[in-house]
Design a protein around this motif. Structure first.
Motif, PDB file in Angstrom:
ATOM      1  N   CYS A 193       2.478  -2.622   0.213  1.00 41.50           N
ATOM      2  CA  CYS A 193       2.157  -2.839   1.630  1.00 41.50           C
ATOM      3  C   CYS A 193       0.975  -1.968   2.061  1.00 41.50           C
ATOM      4  CB  CYS A 193       3.371  -2.535   2.500  1.00 41.50           C
ATOM      5  SG  CYS A 193       4.598  -3.853   2.539  1.00 41.50           S
ATOM      6  N   CYS A 242       5.056  -6.872  -3.889  1.00 45.33           N
ATOM      7  CA  CYS A 242       5.977  -6.879  -2.747  1.00 45.33           C
ATOM      8  C   CYS A 242       6.991  -8.014  -2.872  1.00 45.33           C
ATOM      9  CB  CYS A 242       5.198  -7.015  -1.440  1.00 45.33           C
ATOM     10  SG  CYS A 242       4.228  -5.545  -1.014  1.00 45.33           S
ATOM     11  N   SER A 243       6.551  -9.153  -3.366  1.00 52.61           N
ATOM     12  CA  SER A 243       7.430 -10.307  -3.499  1.00 52.61           C
ATOM     13  C   SER A 243       8.528 -10.055  -4.532  1.00 52.61           C
ATOM     14  CB  SER A 243       6.595 -11.529  -3.895  1.00 52.61           C
ATOM     15  OG  SER A 243       7.390 -12.698  -3.936  1.00 52.61           O
ATOM     16  N   ARG A 254      -2.235  -3.398   0.819  1.00 52.08           N
ATOM     17  CA  ARG A 254      -2.618  -4.585   1.594  1.00 52.08           C
ATOM     18  C   ARG A 254      -3.229  -4.191   2.937  1.00 52.08           C
ATOM     19  NH1 ARG A 254       3.030  -7.570   1.329  1.00 52.08           N
ATOM     20  NH2 ARG A 254       2.015  -9.138   2.664  1.00 52.08           N
ATOM     21  N   GLU A 281       0.522  -8.247  -3.243  1.00 50.35           N
ATOM     22  CA  GLU A 281       1.426  -9.214  -2.622  1.00 50.35           C
ATOM     23  C   GLU A 281       2.512  -9.632  -3.604  1.00 50.35           C
ATOM     24  OE1 GLU A 281      -1.561 -11.421   0.538  1.00 50.35           O
ATOM     25  OE2 GLU A 281      -1.699 -11.938  -1.575  1.00 50.35           O
ATOM     26  N   ASN A 331      -8.342 -11.729  -1.953  1.00 53.24           N
ATOM     27  CA  ASN A 331      -7.003 -11.408  -1.464  1.00 53.24           C
ATOM     28  C   ASN A 331      -6.324 -10.372  -2.354  1.00 53.24           C
ATOM     29  OD1 ASN A 331      -7.362 -13.405   0.494  1.00 53.24           O
ATOM     30  ND2 ASN A 331      -6.514 -14.988  -0.837  1.00 53.24           N
TER      31      ASN A 331
END
Length: 483
Positions: free
Chosen positions: A268, A306-307, A271, A303, A298
């Motif tokens: 996080c 985190c997923s 990001r 990401e 991106n």
């Protein structure tokens, strides 16, 4: 005449993404059927060896025959037996017995199914925890290297994701590393305290083994101890039902979820900082950020981290529910769910750490952007120092405070209107009340970061370097990260 049915290809059936896409080969091999069922056979061999040592009528030839076929498992035969018997352990007992007919009478002697299933799970969890521990240590060392490199680069600090006091890029990295230090301590504890189930029998009373040894309690205790020792376990669970307490599974998955918490927090933050253009995760030369927006870069690795971490953090609830709903000495409603959540918990943790390490090792810092963002907010953060300097020069604290407040709000309003530069310093310089204050000196970012560089040095010396001495400097890379 019936039409032959086409053979299903690998692309016509579902494959678990953790195995197909994310987890490392080493972790996949650890939880493979080959490792699982060969461990069952090693447990049967160890049981027979110790039973022979303690006086049962088991021959050396029988043990040699069993040992020779520990790895040569006939999976098709075992599957055929299970189709008929509806019992996986007995299916493998029969398949093993077919390969070593001379040992068939003594395979699984006195044991219940959980002798092989539960002890194997404990062996695999211990080994997997060791692999995860090495990965965690590797990420800490990599973040330590990053912190050392950027120990004294001032950057904007945030609370509530609003500008706050400055720190350094290196200091921020120590926060990410320190989360993992806590995870490492928890892993150490889990590995150190993990206890072998041993040979406990159908309800945990060891009655079958007591009968085999004609009521000799000492021999039964020695059987338990020696089998555990053969698999490197010093601790034995002192009491059990047929299974070991499922609270152990819950505690292990909580430990893995803690690693996911650290990874999610790190992901996080990356990001958020990527949005600010201060940090960037690795990006391959031909990597595509968006199918429609060709300019996009991106933070897909963060990401993905985190997923996967979100999935892993959800697993302890299932383990807890299983531990809470065991009936008396044994129920089978724990079987299917444990076949899923134990391997997948470790595969997910392995995948998270591969990503965590990959991002940390390739983090790019944009010093110019870091400085620009800090300079935009730094005048506001310097107002307390300016106020103190004004009072020292003979000004009235309350009057100076009001002037700073008015000028600050005006400068902030100007930024809100779209201006890129903060003109608070200029406003204060044009106010006679601050004529005796060295405003430029108050805006030196190195004077605003406190002990950030020294804290980095101290963290590296007291925490990171001892880990380097303990684990060496090998960094786990895990699976190649697919983009």
């Amino acid at each position: 005449m019936s039409t032959p049915q086409p053979t299903a290809s690998a692309h016509q059936t579902y494959d678990n993404p953790l195995a197909e896409r994310y987890a490392s080969r080493a972790m996949l091999e650890l939880w493979s059927p080959q490792r699982k069922f060969s461990t069952w056979r090693r447990l049967w061999v160890a049981l027979a060896e110790v039973q022979r040592e303690l006086g049962l009528a088991i021959s050396e030839a029988q043990i040699r025959a069993m040992s020779a076929h520990v790895e040569t498992i006939d999976f098709a035969a075992a599957q055929a037996y299970e189709t008929t018997l509806r019992h996986d352990v007995m299916a493998h007992v029969h398949a093993f017995g077919d390969q070593v007919p001379e040992a068939r009478p003594i395979i699984h002697l006195g044991a219940t199914s959980c002798y092989v299933t539960d002890n194997t799970d404990l062996i695999l969890m211990r080994d997997a925890l060791g692999m995860i521990r090495a990965q965690v240590a590797g990420v800490i060392l990599t973040l330590g290297d990053f912190a050392r490199r950027w120990r004294d680069l001032p950057c904007l600090g945030y609370t509530h994701f609003q500008p706050a006091q400055p720190l350094t890029v290196g200091k921020r990295a120590t926060l990410w590393a320190y989360d993992l230090v806590h995870d490492l301590a928890e892993l150490d504890h889990r590995i150190e305290t993990l206890a072998f189930l041993g040979v406990k029998g159908t309800t945990g009373t060891q009655n079958s083994f007591l009968a085999l040894f004609n009521g000799d309690h000492d021999k039964v205790r020695e059987l338990d101890r020696r089998v555990a020792a053969r698999f490197g376990f010093e601790r034995l669970q002192p009491v059990s039902g047929q299974t070991y307490t499922r609270k152990l599974d819950a505690r292990v998955l909580e430990t893995l979820a803690g690693i996911a918490e650290s990874g999610h927090r790190f992901g996080c933050d990356i990001r958020l900082l990527a949005h600010e253009r201060e940090l960037r995760e690795p990006f391959e030369s031909r990597q595509i950020g968006s199918s429609a927006m060709a300019y996009k870069r991106n933070p897909m690795r963060a990401e993905r981290l985190c997923s996967l971490a979100r999935y892993l953090r959800a697993l302890p609830a299932a383990a807890s529910e299983t531990a809470a709903t065991q009936w008396l000495e044994r129920t089978l409603d724990d079987s299917a769910i444990r076949r899923i959540i134990l391997p997948q918990g470790f595969l997910a943790a392995d995948a998270c750490l591969s990503l965590h390490h990959n991002i940390a090792a390739g983090l790019e810092v944009n010093p110019a952007v870091v400085a620009r963002n800090l300079q935009r907010e730094l005048p506001f953060m310097a107002t307390e120092a300016i106020l103190m300097a004004g009072v020292t020069a003979g000004g009235d604290r309350q009057e100076l405070h009001e002037k700073i407040r008015v000028h600050s709000l005006a400068a902030a309003d100007r930024l809100d209107q779209g201006e890129r530069d903060n003109d608070l310093l200029e406003r204060l310089a044009n106010d006679p009340a601050f004529a005796q204050v060295d405003l430029v000196a108050t805006l030196d970012p190195r004077r605003a970061v406190g002990r950030s560089p020294q804290q980095v040095d101290e963290f590296l010396e007291t925490v990171v370097e001892p880990l380097r001495a303990r684990f060496g400097d090998q960094r786990p890379t895990g699976r190649t990260i697919e983009v």
